[in-house]
Design a protein around this motif. Structure first.
Motif, PDB file in Angstrom:
ATOM      1  N   ASP A 161       0.832  -1.211   0.000  1.00 32.63           N
ATOM      2  CA  ASP A 161       0.000   0.000   0.000  1.00 32.63           C
ATOM      3  C   ASP A 161       0.864   1.258   0.000  1.00 32.63           C
ATOM      4  O   ASP A 161       0.549   2.242  -0.670  1.00 32.63           O
ATOM      5  N   ALA A 169       2.309   1.743  -3.446  1.00 34.95           N
ATOM      6  CA  ALA A 169       1.273   2.239  -4.352  1.00 34.95           C
ATOM      7  C   ALA A 169       1.030   3.731  -4.108  1.00 34.95           C
ATOM      8  O   ALA A 169       0.856   4.504  -5.064  1.00 34.95           O
ATOM      9  N   ALA A 170       1.041   4.148  -2.848  1.00 33.12           N
ATOM     10  CA  ALA A 170       0.851   5.567  -2.528  1.00 33.12           C
ATOM     11  C   ALA A 170       2.019   6.404  -3.039  1.00 33.12           C
ATOM     12  O   ALA A 170       1.823   7.528  -3.516  1.00 33.12           O
ATOM     13  N   GLU A 190       3.807   5.724  -5.680  1.00 35.87           N
ATOM     14  CA  GLU A 190       3.643   5.828  -7.125  1.00 35.87           C
ATOM     15  C   GLU A 190       2.583   6.877  -7.477  1.00 35.87           C
ATOM     16  O   GLU A 190       2.721   7.620  -8.446  1.00 35.87           O
ATOM     17  N   ASP A 191       1.501   6.954  -6.675  1.00 41.16           N
ATOM     18  CA  ASP A 191       0.454   7.950  -6.929  1.00 41.16           C
ATOM     19  C   ASP A 191       0.965   9.363  -6.695  1.00 41.16           C
ATOM     20  O   ASP A 191       0.697  10.271  -7.474  1.00 41.16           O
ATOM     21  N   ARG A 192       1.689   9.561  -5.596  1.00 37.38           N
ATOM     22  CA  ARG A 192       2.153  10.910  -5.239  1.00 37.38           C
ATOM     23  C   ARG A 192       3.281  11.396  -6.128  1.00 37.38           C
ATOM     24  O   ARG A 192       3.271  12.517  -6.605  1.00 37.38           O
ATOM     25  N   LYS A 213       4.508  10.064  -8.995  1.00 35.32           N
ATOM     26  CA  LYS A 213       4.381   9.800 -10.436  1.00 35.32           C
ATOM     27  C   LYS A 213       5.668   9.221 -11.012  1.00 35.32           C
ATOM     28  O   LYS A 213       6.045   9.500 -12.137  1.00 35.32           O
ATOM     29  N   GLN A 214       6.367   8.431 -10.180  1.00 30.77           N
ATOM     30  CA  GLN A 214       7.587   7.742 -10.626  1.00 30.77           C
ATOM     31  C   GLN A 214       7.491   6.284 -10.212  1.00 30.77           C
ATOM     32  O   GLN A 214       6.576   5.891  -9.487  1.00 30.77           O
ATOM     33  N   ASP A 215       8.457   5.493 -10.654  1.00 32.47           N
ATOM     34  CA  ASP A 215       8.486   4.086 -10.293  1.00 32.47           C
ATOM     35  C   ASP A 215       8.717   3.953  -8.789  1.00 32.47           C
ATOM     36  O   ASP A 215       9.682   4.496  -8.246  1.00 32.47           O
ATOM     37  N   ALA A 216       7.831   3.248  -8.107  1.00 35.35           N
ATOM     38  CA  ALA A 216       7.892   3.134  -6.649  1.00 35.35           C
ATOM     39  C   ALA A 216       9.129   2.372  -6.203  1.00 35.35           C
ATOM     40  O   ALA A 216       9.736   2.706  -5.185  1.00 35.35           O
ATOM     41  N   GLU A 233       0.295   5.024   5.060  1.00 36.99           N
ATOM     42  CA  GLU A 233       0.501   6.450   4.790  1.00 36.99           C
ATOM     43  C   GLU A 233       1.756   6.957   5.473  1.00 36.99           C
ATOM     44  O   GLU A 233       2.518   7.738   4.895  1.00 36.99           O
ATOM     45  N   SER A 261       4.787   5.544   3.539  1.00 36.81           N
ATOM     46  CA  SER A 261       4.998   6.174   2.231  1.00 36.81           C
ATOM     47  C   SER A 261       5.535   7.590   2.393  1.00 36.81           C
ATOM     48  O   SER A 261       6.422   8.004   1.642  1.00 36.81           O
TER      49      SER A 261
END
Length: 124
Positions: A44, A47-48, A50-52, A54-57, A86, A89
């Motif tokens: 999780d 994934a967060a 990657e969302d924040r 916008k790069q490869d996690a 949270e 991340s």
């Protein structure tokens, strides 16, 4: 007669990303043997990220770990965010950007080592 020492077990890569680093981090983060919970938190958090960002996690995670080495300890549990994913991340993003508590701890440790090295030639 002494017995043979315990054989070192190889850490298997994690199932989702195939990374030994992620698997090792999950094992360290795990509390009371609940690996599935630790894996869910880690996935999780990635994934967060990657969302924040916008790069490869996975790249961000490796950068964060490299920035806080040699003492890889991420101080996420004390953060103010709601869920552990949270918190993790946010801490990993801070570490990847060279800020946050884990990076500060590393810098403080290096400063202490330099200060102690200056007095190493004295014989007390």
């Amino acid at each position: 007669m002494r017995r043979a020492g315990a054989a070192r077990r190889e850490v298997l890569p994690d199932p989702k990303y195939g990374s030994r680093l992620v698997a090792k981090f999950v094992n360290i983060m795990m509390i009371r043997g609940k690996k599935s919970t630790a894996e869910r938190i880690m996935y999780d958090a990635l994934a967060a990220i990657e969302d924040r960002a916008k790069q490869d996690a996975l790249k961000m995670f490796k950068t964060a770990i490299d920035n806080v080495k040699p003492a890889v300890e991420v101080k996420a549990r004390r953060r103010a965010e709601r869920s552990m994913a949270e918190k993790l991340s946010a801490e990993l993003l801070d570490a990847a950007n060279n800020r946050g508590t884990a990076v500060k701890k590393r810098e403080d440790t290096h400063k202490m080592a330099e200060a102690n090295k200056a007095f190493a030639h004295y014989r007390w």
